[in-house]
Enzyme design. Structure first.
Site, short mmCIF file in Angstrom:
data_model
loop_
_atom_site.label_atom_id
_atom_site.label_comp_id
_atom_site.label_asym_id
_atom_site.label_seq_id
_atom_site.Cartn_x
_atom_site.Cartn_y
_atom_site.Cartn_z
N LYS A 1 0.80 -1.13 -0.03
CA LYS A 1 0.05 0.08 0.08
C LYS A 1 0.63 1.22 0.14
O LYS A 1 0.60 2.11 -0.89
CB LYS A 1 -0.98 0.09 1.05
CG LYS A 1 -1.63 1.32 1.63
CD LYS A 1 -2.35 1.41 2.50
CE LYS A 1 -1.64 1.52 3.97
NZ LYS A 1 -1.29 2.88 4.44
N ASN A 2 2.06 1.20 0.84
CA ASN A 2 2.58 2.49 1.19
C ASN A 2 3.77 2.76 0.12
O ASN A 2 4.47 3.66 0.02
CB ASN A 2 3.36 2.51 2.46
CG ASN A 2 2.24 2.53 3.43
OD1 ASN A 2 1.24 3.11 3.31
ND2 ASN A 2 2.76 2.32 4.75
N ARG B 1 -5.48 10.60 4.55
CA ARG B 1 -4.60 12.01 4.94
C ARG B 1 -3.25 11.71 4.24
O ARG B 1 -2.74 12.83 3.95
CB ARG B 1 -4.19 11.84 6.33
CG ARG B 1 -3.67 10.68 6.92
CD ARG B 1 -2.86 11.10 8.27
NE ARG B 1 -2.23 12.28 8.13
CZ ARG B 1 -1.08 12.73 7.55
NH1 ARG B 1 -0.39 11.79 6.70
NH2 ARG B 1 -0.65 13.89 7.61
N CYS C 1 -4.89 12.41 12.43
CA CYS C 1 -5.85 11.18 12.40
C CYS C 1 -5.62 10.38 13.53
O CYS C 1 -5.26 10.80 14.67
CB CYS C 1 -5.21 10.35 11.32
SG CYS C 1 -3.53 9.52 11.54
N ARG D 1 0.01 14.28 12.83
CA ARG D 1 0.82 14.20 11.35
C ARG D 1 0.84 15.42 10.57
O ARG D 1 0.31 15.78 9.70
CB ARG D 1 -0.33 13.40 10.51
CG ARG D 1 -0.93 12.03 11.39
CD ARG D 1 0.07 11.03 11.22
NE ARG D 1 0.75 10.46 10.36
CZ ARG D 1 0.19 9.38 9.73
NH1 ARG D 1 -1.14 8.81 9.78
NH2 ARG D 1 0.74 8.91 8.40
N ILE E 1 2.71 18.30 8.55
CA ILE E 1 3.32 18.46 7.05
C ILE E 1 4.49 19.76 6.93
O ILE E 1 4.98 19.82 5.96
CB ILE E 1 2.54 18.59 5.99
CG1 ILE E 1 1.65 19.89 5.92
CG2 ILE E 1 1.34 17.26 6.02
CD1 ILE E 1 1.00 20.05 4.81
N ASP F 1 4.55 0.52 12.08
CA ASP F 1 3.53 0.01 11.34
C ASP F 1 3.21 -1.44 12.04
O ASP F 1 2.05 -2.08 12.02
CB ASP F 1 3.29 -0.24 10.12
CG ASP F 1 3.21 1.36 9.35
OD1 ASP F 1 3.48 1.56 8.16
OD2 ASP F 1 2.90 2.48 10.34
N ARG G 1 -8.89 -0.46 4.50
CA ARG G 1 -7.78 0.64 3.97
C ARG G 1 -6.48 -0.10 3.46
O ARG G 1 -5.89 0.22 2.55
CB ARG G 1 -7.33 1.69 4.87
CG ARG G 1 -8.72 2.62 5.19
CD ARG G 1 -7.96 3.87 5.86
NE ARG G 1 -6.79 4.24 5.45
CZ ARG G 1 -5.72 4.50 6.31
NH1 ARG G 1 -6.11 4.54 7.51
NH2 ARG G 1 -4.61 5.00 5.99
#
Ligand code: EPZ
Length: 420
Positions: free
Chosen positions: A22-23, A92, A116, A121, A123, A305, A396
């Site tokens: 996914k990432n 996000r 989240c 989070r 930036i 994670d 997700r």
């Protein structure tokens, strides 16, 4: 609302394939904006976050199509350079579209991605790096408006090896004349996969996986075909599930090197690990032993994670395991839900002390993606039946999770609601 019903207590036995990461697919989908051509991406998981990213690309004027695990994106004719609030809210990490929009269109408008479940989070690292490369940034009422007045290659030092900030800086740097060096870059494998994609598109990029990435020359403009690397966090999740339940599983299409910190923890907990090419076989005799301190760190350290999935396994062990979460400030939200299943965990700030015990089924709800995965693992190891609510979090980031767990002999049913 959809939920999982899980009956625990059985060992996991069998073989399942690992999906694409996914990432990695998310930043590479954003990077397809740079080429102005056709990108064919293989091994793309069908996830809620991937569908969100495709909706953003379609909003911007791209044509997209999926055939099995192959995604095709044609970014020849972009019609917009803004990502509206409703699409930003879905995911996000959509902030990764900032860099390629600036590089391709010379401007970008995004609504500020909110915090989240796992933290604020911010930036700030993204924005300071882009300003360094010549991007002017205005924040107006929750929106970020960027203009590439005069992009120029520079040395950019990141205050922290942020994955997203590294990716956004890399993507803008491909449009800067001269040479850009990203110093203190994130070293996650997904950065190297993005570099490989950009190289195939004609960009001159080197150093991904190290702390300095060097980009020279102009915007890549070429059709690309690329295969997404395996999902190391999905890999870690299934390994932790087997460690918690006992049994023996084999994961195919994996990259053992990318999960060696997790494999080391599980070996120290008493599991037996064999790897051969893209296959990882883990054998676990219950109960797991307590494991040495688990400190989450930027890659190649222990991945944040995988903290929640490993914690779920540690909850079933005989002995204690201490976790220190150094990356996100609020990444223990799964602890109260695990406690409903009998887990004994004491949290103090960023430290969690887990004393392993027998778990029992309960009704629990997901708080975030990886916390939800931890609840699935605990439910599979617990005696009795569990009901896991708000599984949209899990969907997700985990492709076909019920099917894969059932293929390993786990008792899991997805009930009610439509797939989101
Ligand atoms: C990526 O998020 C991953 N997401 C996350 O995976 C992963 O947990 C994280 O990297 C760390 O490995 C994707 O790749 C889509 P960071 P990202 O910027 O890029 C702080 C999952 O479960 N920070 O490396 O957002 C930040 O608050 C997800 O799949 C700033 O302070 O992570 C955090 O504490 C969750 N300012 C730390 O750095 C910034 O400008 C690491 O964040 C940016 C980040």
């Amino acid at each position: 609302m959809s939920h999982y019903r899980i009956r625990g207590g059985s060992p996991l036995v069998g073989t399942v394939p690992v999906s694409g990461a996914k990432n990695s697919v998310l930043p590479i989908l954003a990077a397809t904006l740079l080429t102005g051509g056709r990108s064919v991406l293989h091994n793309c998981p069908d996830l809620r976050d991937v569908r969100s990213a495709l909706r953003i690309l379609q909003h911007l004027g791209c044509r997209t199509a999926r055939e099995g695990d192959t995604l095709t994106v044609d970014s020849s004719h972009l019609t917009r350079w803004d990502v509206p609030h409703d699409l930003m809210r879905e995911m996000r990490s959509s902030v990764i579209f900032l860099g390629p929009l600036i590089a391709r269109c010379g401007r970008a408008k995004l609504s500020l991605p909110g915090g989240c479940d796992i933290g604020q989070r911010p930036i700030d690292l993204h924005l300071s790096a882009l300003r360094r490369l010549g991007v002017t940034i205005d924040e107006q009422g929750g929106d970020i408006l960027c203009r590439a007045e005069a992009l120029r290659g520079q040395d950019v030092i990141l205050g922290f090896p942020s994955v997203g900030a590294t990716e956004n800086t890399l993507l803008v740097a491909t449009a800067c004349g001269g040479v850009t060096r990203i110093i203190n870059a994130a070293r996650e494998p997904e950065i190297a996969d993005l570099q490989e994609y950009l190289r195939k598109a004609g960009a001159s990029v080197a150093g991904a996986g190290e702390t300095v990435i060097t980009v020279s020359g102009e915007l890549p403009r070429r059709d690309v075909e690329h295969t997404i690397l395996p999902d190391r966090i999905e890999t870690a999740t299934y390994l932790c599930a087997c460690a918690a339940c006992g049994g023996e599983i084999t994961l195919t299409g994996a990259e053992p090197e990318h999960v060696n910190t997790v494999l080391q923890c599980l070996s120290e907990g008493g599991c037996t690990v064999r790897t051969s090419g893209g296959r990882i076989t883990l054998r676990a005799e219950r109960p797991l032993r307590g494991m040495p301190l688990v400190r989450t760190m930027p890659y190649p350290g222990f991945p944040t994670d995988a903290q929640a999935p490993l914690m779920a396994a540690a909850c079933t062990a005989r002995g204690s395991t201490v976790f220190l979460e150094t990356i996100f400030e609020n990444r223990y939200r799964h602890v109260p839900e695990l406690a409903r299943m009998g887990a004994e965990i004491r949290v103090s700030g960023r430290t969690a002390v887990v004393n392993g015990t027998d778990l029992h089924g309960a009704a629990v709800r997901c708080t975030d993606l990886r916390g939800g995965a931890a609840l699935v693992i605990a439910a599979l190891a617990a005696e009795g039946e569990s009901r896991i609510e708000e599984i949209a979090h899990i969907e997700r980031g985990y492709e076909r999770l019920p099917e894969k767990i059932a293929a390993l002999g786990g008792s899991i049913v997805r009930e009610d609601g439509q797939k989101d």
